[in-house]
Motif scaffolding. Structure first.
Motif, PDB file in Angstrom:
ATOM      1  N   ALA A 289       0.827  -1.206   0.000  1.00 47.11           N
ATOM      2  CA  ALA A 289       0.000   0.000   0.000  1.00 47.11           C
ATOM      3  C   ALA A 289       0.860   1.255   0.000  1.00 47.11           C
ATOM      4  N   ASP A 290       0.265   2.297  -0.564  1.00 48.60           N
ATOM      5  CA  ASP A 290       0.871   3.629  -0.561  1.00 48.60           C
ATOM      6  C   ASP A 290       0.535   4.276   0.782  1.00 48.60           C
ATOM      7  N   LEU A 291       1.562   4.501   1.600  1.00 44.86           N
ATOM      8  CA  LEU A 291       1.302   5.027   2.948  1.00 44.86           C
ATOM      9  C   LEU A 291       0.760   6.446   2.896  1.00 44.86           C
ATOM     10  N   ASN A 292       1.225   7.218   1.897  1.00 45.30           N
ATOM     11  CA  ASN A 292       0.707   8.589   1.752  1.00 45.30           C
ATOM     12  C   ASN A 292      -0.800   8.566   1.581  1.00 45.30           C
ATOM     13  N   GLN A 293      -1.258   7.605   0.760  1.00 44.50           N
ATOM     14  CA  GLN A 293      -2.694   7.525   0.482  1.00 44.50           C
ATOM     15  C   GLN A 293      -3.456   7.206   1.764  1.00 44.50           C
ATOM     16  N   ILE A 294      -2.915   6.315   2.556  1.00 48.47           N
ATOM     17  CA  ILE A 294      -3.580   5.949   3.813  1.00 48.47           C
ATOM     18  C   ILE A 294      -3.665   7.175   4.716  1.00 48.47           C
ATOM     19  N   VAL A 295      -2.554   7.933   4.752  1.00 48.73           N
ATOM     20  CA  VAL A 295      -2.537   9.141   5.588  1.00 48.73           C
ATOM     21  C   VAL A 295      -3.577  10.133   5.089  1.00 48.73           C
TER      22      VAL A 295
ATOM     23  N   LEU B 230      -3.547   4.783  12.842  1.00 45.59           N
ATOM     24  CA  LEU B 230      -3.385   6.234  12.691  1.00 45.59           C
ATOM     25  C   LEU B 230      -4.529   6.972  13.368  1.00 45.59           C
ATOM     26  N   HIS B 231      -5.724   6.423  13.236  1.00 52.80           N
ATOM     27  CA  HIS B 231      -6.888   7.052  13.854  1.00 52.80           C
ATOM     28  C   HIS B 231      -6.686   7.150  15.359  1.00 52.80           C
ATOM     29  N   ASN B 232      -6.201   6.074  15.939  1.00 53.46           N
ATOM     30  CA  ASN B 232      -5.928   6.062  17.373  1.00 53.46           C
ATOM     31  C   ASN B 232      -4.892   7.108  17.753  1.00 53.46           C
ATOM     32  N   LEU B 233      -3.796   7.155  16.957  1.00 51.77           N
ATOM     33  CA  LEU B 233      -2.718   8.096  17.277  1.00 51.77           C
ATOM     34  C   LEU B 233      -3.222   9.534  17.161  1.00 51.77           C
ATOM     35  N   ILE B 234      -4.018   9.798  16.109  1.00 49.42           N
ATOM     36  CA  ILE B 234      -4.529  11.158  15.912  1.00 49.42           C
ATOM     37  C   ILE B 234      -5.488  11.519  17.039  1.00 49.42           C
TER      38      ILE B 234
END
Lengths: 541, 204
Positions: free
Chosen positions: A387-393, A433-437
């Motif tokens: 996966a493209d990590l940028n896209q996930i972000v 990421l949702h958790n971290l944010i």
């Protein structure tokens, strides 16, 4: 392919609105009428010019011929004067040769003019003989002519002719030359186009009236093209009129206008077709955009559902933890009671088995709870993809942006190019990421500061792909740091202490690792390091 | 130590039964209630006891129940038990005057220590209430005189300060001794001091 085209055509014609067709029809009609008008006007102009040119030609010819008549008269008079004794036959031969060369000169007469007051003229020489024309009706008029003057005579006595008279001698009674001219031959054969109506007149009296022959004899146009000029001759100052009787059909070119109409129709249809194609393409594009938007929305909803599931997992874990303490409490107290019962000699013997069976019940209850939680967690299968990590972000940023804005937190994305890639389960990554944010946002919630921001950064290092989530909060307390990822450890009022523990387990499951630390400038940074793609491939081999 | 009642309020029946069984092996009288409302409806101010209540319960929480009891003048020591080691809930509980805060599952020894401590506190609370009753029976002037006596003033000094005769002060002192059931100055001091500073709080 043919099928596709057929389908396309079908679609276009089915969707070609009647209104458009009607408009096109009117435009076509208008254009055709306009073209017909312009075309006819041009044709009329052309015909007029042609008529003017023809008129000029005929005028020049008649003028030339009139001058020739003058010249004949002059030379004949000169002949008579120079050789008054010339035998009549010789003069007659001259007359004959002239008539031979000039068929329009039908007769030449040498006459003796009557004496003053008389009216009979005596014809001396006449050609062609022997039928001599009686020139008496004009003889006295010729007698009154000045010396050298040539005059034209129209007289009912000579139908279809006009006569030119010139005095040959100055004596009285003198001689005169009279030549008769057939005006019909002033214009020879093809000098006059069939369409031309030539009218020659002198003082209103018709000399020649050659009507048009051939097609277009009858006209129905209001203004007929017309040419009118006086013949350049002092002796024969005829008024010459050339007209053309025009019918609409003469200037109406059916093939040209028909051709234009056909071409215009084709062009219009082509335009209409193209326009329709464009409109359809636009509609298709709109539909596609709409569909894309819907897909996007659906994706969001799916992500939201996952986020909610993460929350729900947290809540469930909270509930399970709370519930588990109950059987554990009962188990502990009951077991301790049982121990005391077993040790005591004075206790009720029935109480001990009762306590133990209660213990069994409680242990089973706890087991059932654990099974429920396991069932929930194992519901979803992990799906690992490159996966493209940028896209996930970017995706998760979209999901949380509205909420962060509401909380007046700026979200800054700092994404590496080329986009770092890693083999992950995108949904799990989003959960992490949702958790971290969410943690970062909660950390900013209690902080009293103007600039609240969360920065998400992607980068690629030797160790692998890295995603960092940093906040401008007050950082992590020193005694919390070593316990960050410990399950059920929390500093939040309503937290269960499962979020970061879950993150850590998800990341470690795919061979990555997560850590949290304080920045020197204040605020906390959580870094997720994922194994490089090559490493992952090697491991897979 | 007097055997007091233990009131156990928890919405989970197996937990209630287990703790009740354990306490019974210590010979304690335990009364259990499934929810705070039932307890509030049945509580008898004349049968003082130690309260053992779950913090999180449906409808009325353990803390709310504690506050309602205080409103009714029932200041019995309360021990909160909870499934979560929630720092904030713990802080709130102590601020509200909770005696102790135990997390489930509760170890026998910890529970017994807490209950014994609660019993001692309860004894003092009851004593203090008794003392307060006794002091309340004194007149205004008698309390004034008692206050001066406790500060170590002699009868004459008190008489001068209050601008009355020494004999009057003597009469007051006789009345005070009669009402409080003692004539010892040391006892006076203990009674008044017990009244002024309440020994409520954690007793470790």
């Amino acid at each position: 392919m043919a099928n596709l085209d057929g389908h396309l055509n079908d679609m276009i014609w089915r969707h070609l609105p009647l209104r458009n067709l009607t408009v096109a029809l009117f435009v076509w009609l208008g254009l055709t009428v306009l073209f017909a008008g312009v075309s006819m006007r041009i044709e009329y102009q052309r015909v007029s010019e042609e008529l003017a040119a023809t008129g000029q030609t005929i005028h020049r010819l008649i003028s030339q011929r009139a001058a020739q008549h003058d010249a004949h008269l002059t030379s004949l008079v000169a002949l008579i004067k120079a050789a008054p004794e010339l035998p009549q036959t010789a003069i007659g031969e001259v007359f004959q040769s002239i008539i031979q060369f000039y068929p329009r000169i039908t007769a030449i007469d040498l006459v003796r003019l009557p004496v003053e007051g008389g009216s009979t003229a005596a014809t001396l020489i006449s050609w062609p003989g022997p039928q001599k024309t009686d020139l008496s009706p004009i003889a006295s008029a010729i007698a009154g002519q000045k010396q050298g003057e040539v005059r034209t005579y129209l007289n009912p006595a000579y139908p279809g002719r006009y006569l030119l008279g010139k005095r040959a001698t100055a004596d009285n009674p003198g001689l005169a030359i009279v030549i008769q001219i057939d005006p019909a031959l002033l214009i020879e054969g093809d000098e006059r186009p069939a369409w031309a109506h030539v009218h020659v007149s002198l003082d209103g009296e018709t000399v020649l009236d050659r009507e048009a022959d051939g097609p277009g004899v009858t006209g129905n146009i209001l203004t007929q093209p017309h040419f009118s000029k006086v013949v350049d001759s002092q002796s024969q100052p005829f008024m010459m009129d050339v007209t053309r009787v025009l019918a609409l059909s003469d200037i109406f070119s059916g093939t040209r206008i028909g051709g234009f109409a056909l071409a215009a129709l084709l062009v219009l249809l082509l335009l209409l077709f193209t326009w329709q194609l464009k409109a359809n393409a636009r509609k298709l594009q709109q539909t596609a955009e709409e569909a894309e938007r819907r897909v996007h929305l659906q994706e969001h909803e799916t992500r939201l559902a996952h986020a909610l599931r993460v929350n729900a997992l947290g809540e469930l874990a909270s509930g399970i933890a709370h519930e588990l303490t109950q059987p554990l409490t009962a188990l502990l107290s009951q077991s301790q009671a049982a121990l005391r019962l077993a040790a005591s000699e004075h206790s009720d013997p029935a109480l001990l088995p009762e306590a133990l069976s209660a213990n069994v019940r409680e242990a089973k209850r706890a087991g059932a709870m654990l099974k429920r939680m396991r069932d929930y967690i194992s519901k979803r299968e992990q799906k690992l993809v490159l996966a493209d990590l940028n896209q996930i972000v970017v995706d998760i940023a979209e999901l949380v942006r509205a909420d962060l804005e509401k909380r007046q937190i700026t979200l800054i994305l700092d994404l590496a190019t080329p986009p770092p890639q890693a083999v992950v389960d995108p949904i799990e990554m989003e959960q992490v990421l949702h958790n971290l944010i969410r943690n970062a946002a909660d950390a900013l919630q209690d902080v009293d500061m103007v600039e609240k921001s969360i920065r998400i950064e992607t980068s690629l290092s030797e160790n692998g792909a890295i995603i960092r989530v940093s906040d401008t909060g007050s950082g992590i307390e020193a005694d919390t740091l070593p316990r960050l990822f410990e399950p059920f450890y929390t500093t939040k009022t309503d937290g269960m202490g499962l979020g970061l523990a879950l993150c850590a387990s998800l990341i470690e499951r795919i061979g990555g690792h997560i850590d949290g630390r304080n920045q020197t400038s204040g605020g906390a940074t959580f870094s997720v390091t994922l194994p490089a793609v090559e490493q992952h491939l090697k491991a897979a081999q | 130590m007097k055997p007091f009642q233990v009131y156990l309020i928890d919405d989970d029946e197996p937990v209630r039964e287990a703790i009740k069984l354990l306490l019974r092996t210590y010979g304690m009288a335990v009364e259990t209630f499934a929810d705070p409302a039932t307890f509030l409806a049945h509580v008898d101010p004349k049968r003082p006891g130690c309260i053992l209540a779950d913090l999180r319960m449906p409808l009325i929480s353990g803390l709310q129940m504690h506050e309602r009891l205080l409103e009714r003048g029932i200041g019995w020591p309360t021990i909160m038990i909870t499934g979560h080691g929630d720092v904030n809930a713990c802080r709130r509980a102590f601020k509200a005057g909770i005696l102790d805060f135990l997390t489930k599952p509760i170890d026998e020894q910890v529970l017994m220590d807490a209950i014994h401590s609660a019993f001692r506190t309860l004894e003092r609370v009851l004593e203090k209430e008794e003392t307060r009753e006794l002091l309340r029976s004194l007149t205004e002037r008698e309390r004034e005189v008692l206050d001066m006596v406790c500060r170590g003033w002699a009868t004459k000094e008190i008489a001068v300060a209050l601008n009355v005769s020494a004999r009057t002060i003597d009469a007051h002192r006789a009345n005070i001794a009669d009402k409080l059931g003692t004539s010892s100055v040391a006892d006076f001091v203990q009674l008044t001091s017990a009244n002024s500073e309440l020994p409520i709080g954690r007793n470790t």
